[in-house]
Motif scaffolding. Sequence first.
Motif, PDB file in Angstrom:
ATOM      1  N   VAL A   3       8.512   2.768  -8.217  1.00  0.00           N
ATOM      2  CA  VAL A   3       7.685   2.914  -7.083  1.00  0.00           C
ATOM      3  C   VAL A   3       6.467   2.126  -7.444  1.00  0.00           C
ATOM      4  O   VAL A   3       5.957   1.446  -6.648  1.00  0.00           O
ATOM      5  N   LEU A   4       5.867   2.408  -8.529  1.00  0.00           N
ATOM      6  CA  LEU A   4       4.613   1.681  -9.185  1.00  0.00           C
ATOM      7  C   LEU A   4       4.962   0.112  -9.066  1.00  0.00           C
ATOM      8  O   LEU A   4       4.030  -0.599  -8.649  1.00  0.00           O
ATOM      9  N   LEU A   5       5.919  -0.465  -9.580  1.00  0.00           N
ATOM     10  CA  LEU A   5       6.358  -1.771  -9.535  1.00  0.00           C
ATOM     11  C   LEU A   5       6.242  -2.257  -8.186  1.00  0.00           C
ATOM     12  O   LEU A   5       5.766  -3.377  -7.696  1.00  0.00           O
ATOM     13  N   GLY A   6       7.070  -1.614  -7.456  1.00  0.00           N
ATOM     14  CA  GLY A   6       7.032  -2.077  -5.912  1.00  0.00           C
ATOM     15  C   GLY A   6       5.667  -2.207  -5.300  1.00  0.00           C
ATOM     16  O   GLY A   6       5.354  -2.908  -4.421  1.00  0.00           O
ATOM     17  N   PHE A   7       4.911  -1.158  -5.464  1.00  0.00           N
ATOM     18  CA  PHE A   7       3.388  -1.149  -5.028  1.00  0.00           C
ATOM     19  C   PHE A   7       2.678  -2.359  -5.420  1.00  0.00           C
ATOM     20  O   PHE A   7       2.006  -2.878  -4.827  1.00  0.00           O
ATOM     21  N   VAL A   8       2.785  -2.766  -6.890  1.00  0.00           N
ATOM     22  CA  VAL A   8       2.035  -3.931  -7.307  1.00  0.00           C
ATOM     23  C   VAL A   8       2.596  -5.098  -6.660  1.00  0.00           C
ATOM     24  O   VAL A   8       1.743  -5.990  -6.229  1.00  0.00           O
ATOM     25  N   LEU A   9       3.970  -5.200  -6.407  1.00  0.00           N
ATOM     26  CA  LEU A   9       4.586  -6.359  -5.626  1.00  0.00           C
ATOM     27  C   LEU A   9       3.817  -6.427  -4.272  1.00  0.00           C
ATOM     28  O   LEU A   9       3.734  -7.408  -3.904  1.00  0.00           O
ATOM     29  N   LEU A  10       3.835  -5.254  -3.492  1.00  0.00           N
ATOM     30  CA  LEU A  10       3.460  -5.346  -2.253  1.00  0.00           C
ATOM     31  C   LEU A  10       2.048  -5.558  -2.272  1.00  0.00           C
ATOM     32  O   LEU A  10       1.515  -6.479  -1.109  1.00  0.00           O
ATOM     33  N   ALA A  11       1.137  -5.147  -3.030  1.00  0.00           N
ATOM     34  CA  ALA A  11      -0.270  -5.574  -3.314  1.00  0.00           C
ATOM     35  C   ALA A  11      -0.707  -7.083  -3.388  1.00  0.00           C
ATOM     36  O   ALA A  11      -1.230  -7.601  -2.763  1.00  0.00           O
ATOM     37  N   ARG A  12       0.105  -7.781  -4.315  1.00  0.00           N
ATOM     38  CA  ARG A  12       0.226  -9.054  -4.582  1.00  0.00           C
ATOM     39  C   ARG A  12       0.515 -10.050  -3.280  1.00  0.00           C
ATOM     40  O   ARG A  12       0.108 -10.862  -3.042  1.00  0.00           O
ATOM     41  N   GLN A  13       1.515  -9.435  -2.696  1.00  0.00           N
ATOM     42  CA  GLN A  13       2.186 -10.311  -1.652  1.00  0.00           C
ATOM     43  C   GLN A  13       1.061 -10.337  -0.398  1.00  0.00           C
ATOM     44  O   GLN A  13       0.662 -11.153   0.279  1.00  0.00           O
ATOM     45  N   ARG A  14       0.323  -9.006  -0.329  1.00  0.00           N
ATOM     46  CA  ARG A  14      -0.686  -8.879   0.765  1.00  0.00           C
ATOM     47  C   ARG A  14      -1.903  -9.872   0.519  1.00  0.00           C
ATOM     48  O   ARG A  14      -2.338 -10.405   1.034  1.00  0.00           O
ATOM     49  N   GLN A  15      -2.208  -9.865  -1.037  1.00  0.00           N
ATOM     50  CA  GLN A  15      -3.262 -10.756  -1.362  1.00  0.00           C
ATOM     51  C   GLN A  15      -2.920 -12.300  -1.149  1.00  0.00           C
ATOM     52  O   GLN A  15      -4.025 -13.346  -0.705  1.00  0.00           O
ATOM     53  N   ILE A  16      -1.780 -12.509  -1.407  1.00  0.00           N
ATOM     54  CA  ILE A  16      -1.593 -13.806  -1.047  1.00  0.00           C
ATOM     55  C   ILE A  16      -1.581 -14.184   0.385  1.00  0.00           C
ATOM     56  O   ILE A  16      -1.879 -15.278   0.732  1.00  0.00           O
ATOM     57  N   GLU A  17      -1.134 -13.318   1.247  1.00  0.00           N
ATOM     58  CA  GLU A  17      -1.329 -13.591   2.613  1.00  0.00           C
ATOM     59  C   GLU A  17      -2.752 -13.544   3.001  1.00  0.00           C
ATOM     60  O   GLU A  17      -3.067 -14.352   4.132  1.00  0.00           O
ATOM     61  N   GLU A  32      -8.848  -6.070  10.971  1.00  0.00           N
ATOM     62  CA  GLU A  32      -7.988  -6.815  11.298  1.00  0.00           C
ATOM     63  C   GLU A  32      -7.035  -6.778  10.449  1.00  0.00           C
ATOM     64  O   GLU A  32      -5.501  -6.772  10.536  1.00  0.00           O
ATOM     65  N   LEU A  33      -7.111  -7.032   9.065  1.00  0.00           N
ATOM     66  CA  LEU A  33      -5.990  -7.098   7.987  1.00  0.00           C
ATOM     67  C   LEU A  33      -5.495  -5.776   7.738  1.00  0.00           C
ATOM     68  O   LEU A  33      -4.355  -5.657   7.674  1.00  0.00           O
ATOM     69  N   ALA A  34      -6.195  -4.552   7.976  1.00  0.00           N
ATOM     70  CA  ALA A  34      -5.734  -3.114   8.002  1.00  0.00           C
ATOM     71  C   ALA A  34      -4.793  -3.221   9.094  1.00  0.00           C
ATOM     72  O   ALA A  34      -3.613  -2.561   8.437  1.00  0.00           O
ATOM     73  N   GLU A  35      -5.177  -3.428  10.209  1.00  0.00           N
ATOM     74  CA  GLU A  35      -4.076  -3.379  11.358  1.00  0.00           C
ATOM     75  C   GLU A  35      -2.783  -4.143  10.939  1.00  0.00           C
ATOM     76  O   GLU A  35      -1.745  -3.806  11.315  1.00  0.00           O
ATOM     77  N   ARG A  36      -3.152  -5.363  10.476  1.00  0.00           N
ATOM     78  CA  ARG A  36      -2.020  -6.433  10.414  1.00  0.00           C
ATOM     79  C   ARG A  36      -1.021  -5.769   9.263  1.00  0.00           C
ATOM     80  O   ARG A  36       0.366  -5.889   9.585  1.00  0.00           O
ATOM     81  N   PHE A  37      -1.363  -5.268   8.152  1.00  0.00           N
ATOM     82  CA  PHE A  37      -0.623  -4.831   7.213  1.00  0.00           C
ATOM     83  C   PHE A  37      -0.055  -3.215   7.201  1.00  0.00           C
ATOM     84  O   PHE A  37       0.789  -2.942   6.309  1.00  0.00           O
ATOM     85  N   ASP A  38      -0.703  -2.732   8.201  1.00  0.00           N
ATOM     86  CA  ASP A  38      -0.573  -1.150   8.528  1.00  0.00           C
ATOM     87  C   ASP A  38      -0.838  -0.606   7.131  1.00  0.00           C
ATOM     88  O   ASP A  38      -0.021   0.450   6.638  1.00  0.00           O
ATOM     89  N   VAL A  39      -1.981  -0.753   6.765  1.00  0.00           N
ATOM     90  CA  VAL A  39      -2.703  -0.015   5.713  1.00  0.00           C
ATOM     91  C   VAL A  39      -3.955   0.422   5.736  1.00  0.00           C
ATOM     92  O   VAL A  39      -4.713   0.063   6.980  1.00  0.00           O
ATOM     93  N   THR A  40      -4.791   1.074   5.060  1.00  0.00           N
ATOM     94  CA  THR A  40      -6.052   1.521   5.221  1.00  0.00           C
ATOM     95  C   THR A  40      -7.244   0.700   4.871  1.00  0.00           C
ATOM     96  O   THR A  40      -6.637  -0.294   4.288  1.00  0.00           O
ATOM     97  N   ASP A  41      -8.255   1.008   5.521  1.00  0.00           N
ATOM     98  CA  ASP A  41      -9.328  -0.158   5.288  1.00  0.00           C
ATOM     99  C   ASP A  41      -9.578  -0.190   3.720  1.00  0.00           C
ATOM    100  O   ASP A  41      -9.892  -1.218   3.246  1.00  0.00           O
ATOM    101  N   GLU A  42      -9.520   0.915   3.098  1.00  0.00           N
ATOM    102  CA  GLU A  42     -10.088   1.066   1.713  1.00  0.00           C
ATOM    103  C   GLU A  42      -8.923   0.202   0.973  1.00  0.00           C
ATOM    104  O   GLU A  42      -9.234  -0.367  -0.060  1.00  0.00           O
ATOM    105  N   THR A  43      -7.479   0.265   1.320  1.00  0.00           N
ATOM    106  CA  THR A  43      -6.525  -0.508   0.523  1.00  0.00           C
ATOM    107  C   THR A  43      -6.948  -1.974   0.573  1.00  0.00           C
ATOM    108  O   THR A  43      -6.841  -2.919  -0.378  1.00  0.00           O
ATOM    109  N   ILE A  44      -7.399  -2.606   1.726  1.00  0.00           N
ATOM    110  CA  ILE A  44      -7.785  -3.912   1.707  1.00  0.00           C
ATOM    111  C   ILE A  44      -8.880  -4.160   1.325  1.00  0.00           C
ATOM    112  O   ILE A  44      -9.194  -5.121   0.555  1.00  0.00           O
TER     113      ILE A  44
END
Length: 279
Positions: A3-17, A32-44
């Motif tokens: 699960v942790l590895l998947g989280f890291v990969l998703l975060a890295r893909q978001r950052q590339i985008e 706008e980024l939070a809406e696009r990636f369906d995550v919280t403002d804090e995550t962005i």
Amino acid sequence: MLVLLGFVLLARQRQIEILRDLQQEGAVSVTELAERFDVTDETIRRDLAKLANGGQLVRTHGGAVLSESAQVDAPFAVRQGANSDAKRAIAHAAAELVRPGDVVAIDASTTALELAIRLPPAPATNPITVISNGVGLIQRLADRPGLRLISTGGELDRTGACFVGSIAEATLSQFACSHALLSCRALDPRRGAGEAGPSHAAIKRLMLSISEQSHLLADSSKLQEKAVCFFAPLDRFTTVVVDDGLDEGRRGELERSTARLLIAPRPSAAPAATDPSGA
């Protein structure tokens, strides 16, 4: 752990985008980024903080802008997604210049990677020899038959996903190539082909010097970019291959500056590359 590895990969893909958006738009918004990636403002905000710590963006109130250093040389994964239709068209046209038995020096650019995967088939008895400083290119072609692959080795430039420095240059200097197939960071009809830094320019300059023919692969967006240094004037290349996104004025400038200008139409245009010189 999975699960942790998947989280890291998703975060890295978001950052590339996020970096891709910055390269295209110059600025991004947390909301706008939070809406696009369906995550919280804090995550962005965490994503932006990580990219800011790496010098790739500058935080602003409610978002971020591209840093000056990132404008000079974006990560390979970001550049790979930019102007992809134009790069594929250029790669298709340039690949037709290579024949079985050729020895080709190919740089580490994203356009060159598109070219490499389109190289023509060759028999094992008469393979195409590819010499490259590109990490992704060597990995991508590793299992393909009919190719003899030689990596320059050298100092790893992680941002550019390539090898540079004295070891890479010493490797290249041992070879005599049929073709050098190179791209550039910026294209200037007057000053020529430019790069993001001296180490990249040195590799490309050396590839030119060891090759009988040289071909510059540059999508039309390169005319809007800036370079730190220039490695060759345009008339140094046997062929300059560009896409059909040029306006008439820019096309005329390039025709006057080059020995041969090859226009590669994108998929929405004509099906085959055309040579304005009639050669």
